[in-house]
Design a protein around this motif. Structure first.
Motif, mmCIF file in Angstrom:
data_model
loop_
_atom_site.group_PDB
_atom_site.id
_atom_site.type_symbol
_atom_site.label_atom_id
_atom_site.label_comp_id
_atom_site.label_asym_id
_atom_site.label_seq_id
_atom_site.Cartn_x
_atom_site.Cartn_y
_atom_site.Cartn_z
ATOM 1 N N MET A 62 0.770 -1.244 0.161
ATOM 2 C CA MET A 62 0.147 -0.042 -0.116
ATOM 3 C C MET A 62 0.752 1.351 0.104
ATOM 4 N N GLN A 129 -6.607 7.930 -6.773
ATOM 5 C CA GLN A 129 -5.458 7.500 -6.392
ATOM 6 C C GLN A 129 -4.855 8.330 -5.225
ATOM 7 N N ASP A 132 -5.757 7.296 -1.971
ATOM 8 C CA ASP A 132 -5.564 6.169 -1.580
ATOM 9 C C ASP A 132 -4.382 6.216 -0.954
ATOM 10 N N LYS A 135 -4.347 7.654 2.284
ATOM 11 C CA LYS A 135 -4.987 6.711 3.329
ATOM 12 C C LYS A 135 -3.890 5.554 3.658
#
Length: 512
Positions: A62, A129, A132, A135
């Motif tokens: 991630m 994006q 994300d 995050k």
């Protein structure tokens, strides 16, 4: 003044240290050296290192995808910082991500957070994006917070063992064993330290933002050489991190894009650090007796600088051959660095402005010197610590989100009202019927604050027009903002600051 004195002291210490060394270099060690671990244990024990394989693979994926996304969307920026009265463009590109409305100041530059997803805040990102990526970084933030709490608890227990009796030692050893378990800190673990200490540990590891860094050494025409140990190319010079809560932990996650292209040195008997790989360097501040450390940083490694290590030691970043990202999580000292704080200051200042309900004419409630001084100092703070700092960085934040535009528009409205208040004060001090002693005190107070304002406006204008500023990409070039005319602010008096200061100087001479 304190900052300048600190810079002079640092320059003096550096000069003295280099003079003592002459042509010699201080020794340093790497993990390949036999005495590395002993030196680490005795002189650098508050540095905790985590290898990549201790971090969950999903988190790696991630975060690393987040780095690449932000890079793809051109969200990393070289900062225009001020050192010893001169502007420099940093070799490292950065972006600040963290709690909404928070800022972080270093080298006279205030960075504004791209807010990570936070419950209760409406944050519109330029793309899903980028959302994300932000995050992922708050997930990393939570993970590093847990790791730092466990590390500090373990350190406290080790220190306590040295002074407590055998019974207490046995109890703490049982607790210490539990610290090796993965996951959140449990109640059993927290019971090993007094509650006040546990709260302190949490406060010193509750990171409110992360400063992300990116650099590709191949793109750099010149990198400084490390001056004390001969460690090679530096991406970031020796320093203490600024603007942190006292004794708070700094956590750094490193991602060097090694792939399969970067290989170590082919020299069999190489001494010192391998220049192909990125390293973090550490040394005891201004010490020529203790060898330094150079620790290699590979994909997904992280390290923690615990407790007062950032104060007693200095660190640098040594460049490898490949591009590298890092996420440096901090507990920023934000007592004067949040949007909530500065809006509160504005509201405090504007309490002294009133509007006649019939004529709508503006006037001041109080002409007491202490009140005037407080308002004008807040006026300066809004302009030079917030508005000009924000617009000095061009339109960079719009690459990620427009979150800061509304707060900045609100601060501009407050600033305009404070300009009116300055004008009203100037009108009042020109009236002969004012009490003479109070008038003298108010004029002196105004002269000091407005002289500082004029000096800072000239300095910021010059910074916007500097050669370093002109070298930046068009959308990152500083904007000389705020620049508003007298008419824009509906001021009751012509407000030529330079002329006003001259008049105040004459008034001071007359009343004295």
């Amino acid at each position: 003044m304190k900052r300048r004195a600190g810079e002079r002291e640092k320059d003096f210490k550096k000069k003295k240290l280099l003079e003592e060394l002459g042509e010699n270099k201080l020794p340093y060690v790497t993990p390949a050296d036999a005495d590395f671990h002993q030196l680490w244990k005795t002189k650098y024990s508050k540095l905790v290192f985590g290898k990549s394989d201790t971090v969950p693979e999903q988190l790696h994926q991630m975060v690393q995808e987040g780095f690449l996304t932000l890079r793809k969307h051109d969200c990393f920026f070289q900062d225009l910082v001020r050192i010893k009265g001169r502007d420099f463009v940093t070799p490292v590109s950065r972006i600040l991500i963290g709690n909404p409305g928070y800022t972080y100041k270093y080298l006279n530059t205030r960075l504004f957070t791209v807010p990570w997803p936070t419950e209760g805040y409406d944050i519109k990102y330029c793309s899903p994006q980028i959302h994300d990526a932000c995050k992922a970084l708050i997930r990393l933030n939570d993970y590093l917070h847990i790791e730092a709490v466990k590390a500090l608890q373990g350190q406290n227990l080790l220190e306590t063992k040295e002074i407590k009796d055998t019974t207490v030692i046995d109890r703490e050893q049982n607790c210490d064993t539990s610290l090796t378990d993965k996951g959140s800190v449990s109640k059993d673990q927290s019971s090993c330290v007094p509650e006040d200490n546990y709260i302190s540990l949490k406060n010193r590891t509750s990171y409110n933002l992360t400063l992300l860094n990116y650099m590709d050494p191949v793109q750099m025409l010149y990198l400084k050489q490390e001056p004390y140990f001969g460690m090679g190319n530096m991406a970031v010079s020796w320093h203490h991190d600024e603007n942190l809560v006292e004794r708070s932990t700094v956590a750094v996650y490193s991602y060097s894009c090694e792939g399969s292209t970067v290989e170590g040195s082919s020299e069999q008997n190489q001494k010192g650090r391998d220049p192909a790989f990125w390293h973090v360097g550490l040394k005891v501040a201004w010490d020529i007796e203790t060898p330094g450390l150079a620790i290699p940083l590979h994909q997904g490694d992280f390290y923690l600088m615990l407790d007062d290590l950032n104060l007693t030691h200095q660190h640098c970043v040594l460049a490898g051959y490949s591009p590298r990202f890092s996420s440096t999580h901090r507990v920023a000292e934000c007592s004067r660095g949040t949007l909530e704080y500065i809006l509160g200051q504005c509201e405090l200042a504007l309490q002294n402005l009133q509007t006649d309900s019939d004529s709508m004419v503006l006037s001041l409630k109080s002409l007491e010197t202490a009140v005037i001084k407080q308002v004008e100092e807040i006026h300066n703070e809004v302009e030079f610590e917030w508005l000009r700092q924000f617009w000095f960085q061009g339109k960079r934040y719009l690459k990620c989100t427009d979150w800061w535009l509304k707060p900045m528009a609100k601060l501009e409205e407050f600033w305009k009202k404070m300009e009116i208040m300055t004008s009203l004060v100037l009108s009042e001090v020109g009236k002969e019927e004012q009490i003479e002693e109070q008038r003298k005190e108010t004029i002196r107070c105004l002269l000091l604050v407005l002289t500082e304002r004029q000096k800072l406006r000239e300095e910021w204008t010059a910074r916007c027009q500097s050669e370093a500023a002109e070298s930046l990409p068009e959308d990152q070039k500083p904007e000389c903002h705020p620049v508003w005319t007298v008419d824009d602010c509906n001021m009751p008096l012509p407000y030529d600051l330079e002329g006003v200061i001259a008049k105040l100087q004459n008034l001071v001479q007359r009343v004295e």
